[in-house]
Design a protein around this motif. Structure first.
Motif, short mmCIF file in Angstrom:
data_model
loop_
_atom_site.label_atom_id
_atom_site.label_comp_id
_atom_site.label_asym_id
_atom_site.label_seq_id
_atom_site.Cartn_x
_atom_site.Cartn_y
_atom_site.Cartn_z
N ILE A 104 0.85 -1.20 0.00
CA ILE A 104 0.00 0.00 0.00
C ILE A 104 0.88 1.25 0.00
O ILE A 104 0.65 2.18 -0.77
CB ILE A 104 -0.98 0.01 1.19
CG1 ILE A 104 -1.93 -1.19 1.11
CG2 ILE A 104 -1.76 1.32 1.23
CD1 ILE A 104 -2.81 -1.37 2.36
N GLU A 111 -8.97 5.26 -3.68
CA GLU A 111 -8.31 3.98 -3.99
C GLU A 111 -7.45 3.51 -2.83
O GLU A 111 -7.47 2.32 -2.48
CB GLU A 111 -7.46 4.11 -5.26
CG GLU A 111 -8.26 4.24 -6.54
CD GLU A 111 -9.09 3.01 -6.88
OE1 GLU A 111 -8.68 1.88 -6.53
OE2 GLU A 111 -10.16 3.17 -7.50
N LEU A 149 -7.92 0.15 -0.38
CA LEU A 149 -6.89 -0.85 -0.05
C LEU A 149 -6.84 -1.07 1.45
O LEU A 149 -6.79 -2.21 1.92
CB LEU A 149 -5.52 -0.41 -0.58
CG LEU A 149 -5.36 -0.42 -2.10
CD1 LEU A 149 -4.03 0.23 -2.50
CD2 LEU A 149 -5.47 -1.83 -2.65
N ASP A 157 -9.77 -3.21 2.53
CA ASP A 157 -9.89 -4.56 2.02
C ASP A 157 -9.61 -5.57 3.14
O ASP A 157 -8.60 -5.47 3.84
CB ASP A 157 -8.90 -4.77 0.86
CG ASP A 157 -9.00 -6.16 0.30
OD1 ASP A 157 -9.90 -6.40 -0.53
OD2 ASP A 157 -8.20 -7.04 0.72
N LEU A 166 -6.18 -7.35 3.05
CA LEU A 166 -5.05 -6.47 3.38
C LEU A 166 -5.11 -6.02 4.84
O LEU A 166 -4.07 -5.79 5.47
CB LEU A 166 -5.00 -5.29 2.43
CG LEU A 166 -4.83 -5.67 0.94
CD1 LEU A 166 -4.70 -4.44 0.07
CD2 LEU A 166 -3.67 -6.63 0.74
N LYS A 174 -6.35 -10.11 -4.63
CA LYS A 174 -6.59 -8.67 -4.46
C LYS A 174 -5.55 -7.86 -5.21
O LYS A 174 -5.88 -6.94 -5.97
CB LYS A 174 -6.60 -8.31 -2.97
CG LYS A 174 -6.69 -6.81 -2.71
CD LYS A 174 -7.96 -6.22 -3.31
CE LYS A 174 -8.00 -4.72 -3.17
NZ LYS A 174 -9.16 -4.16 -3.86
N TRP A 175 -4.27 -8.15 -4.99
CA TRP A 175 -3.22 -7.34 -5.62
C TRP A 175 -3.18 -7.53 -7.13
O TRP A 175 -3.01 -6.56 -7.87
CB TRP A 175 -1.86 -7.64 -4.99
CG TRP A 175 -1.67 -6.89 -3.71
CD1 TRP A 175 -1.44 -7.41 -2.47
CD2 TRP A 175 -1.71 -5.46 -3.53
NE1 TRP A 175 -1.34 -6.41 -1.54
CE2 TRP A 175 -1.50 -5.19 -2.16
CE3 TRP A 175 -1.91 -4.39 -4.39
CZ2 TRP A 175 -1.47 -3.90 -1.64
CZ3 TRP A 175 -1.89 -3.11 -3.87
CH2 TRP A 175 -1.67 -2.87 -2.51
N PHE A 219 -5.97 -5.46 -8.53
CA PHE A 219 -5.66 -4.04 -8.44
C PHE A 219 -4.69 -3.63 -9.55
O PHE A 219 -4.89 -2.61 -10.21
CB PHE A 219 -5.06 -3.72 -7.06
CG PHE A 219 -4.82 -2.25 -6.83
CD1 PHE A 219 -5.84 -1.44 -6.35
CD2 PHE A 219 -3.59 -1.68 -7.10
CE1 PHE A 219 -5.64 -0.07 -6.14
CE2 PHE A 219 -3.37 -0.32 -6.89
CZ PHE A 219 -4.40 0.48 -6.41
#
Length: 154
Positions: free
Chosen positions: A44, A62, A66, A69, A72, A142-143, A146
């Motif tokens: 992040i 955004e 993150l 989430d 995360l 997730k990453w 993104f």
């Protein structure tokens, strides 16, 4: 001046996260889990500061998404507690993270003979429980999503 010794972009950090995930898939250990959660959460900050990341990925909405989430957040709770021993500045969603090993624990054929693979279980405040590899899958998903959404080169 750079103090990142070979890791210079958030894409480099994603590659490291994927190597950490592979290592955990090979054998779950506390050492590998520490590396994974610290990297997963630290990304992040890299998104916020890497000049190669598009501005659209750096908006406050955004970045807040993150931080919000769930995967995360779990990384953040575990990474912060692992680095500082306790959480004092954040309300954790993780209520426990336990490690066990021994006969019948961990995956068959993993870990040292006679010791077996370490089993790490994470419990959230809502009662949800995840194994280490469940967390790995969620964080990577997730990453990767993104990066794709924002056109960040890998």
């Amino acid at each position: 001046m750079s103090l990142t010794y070979g890791l210079s972009t958030v894409s480099d950090l994603l590659a490291k996260l994927e190597r950490d995930a592979k290592n955990l898939n090979d054998e779950v250990t506390s050492d590998q889990m520490f590396n994974f959660v610290v990297t997963g959460y630290s990304m992040i900050d890299w998104i916020k500061n890497d000049p190669n990341v598009p501005q659209t990925a750096k908006t406050s909405n955004e970045i807040q998404a993150l931080y919000n989430d769930q995967w995360l957040k779990v990384c953040g709770d575990l990474a912060t507690a692992s680095k500082h021993f306790t959480l004092t500045r954040r309300q954790p969603i993780v209520t426990s993270a336990t490690s066990s090993r021994g006969y019948g624990v961990g995956r068959y054929g993993k870990g040292r003979f006679g010791v077996g693979e370490e089993c790490i279980e994470i419990e959230l405040s809502d009662g949800t429980k995840y194994g280490a590899l469940d967390l790995v899958k969620g964080v990577l998903t997730k990453w990767r999503s993104f990066f794709k959404q924002h056109g960040i080169r890998r």
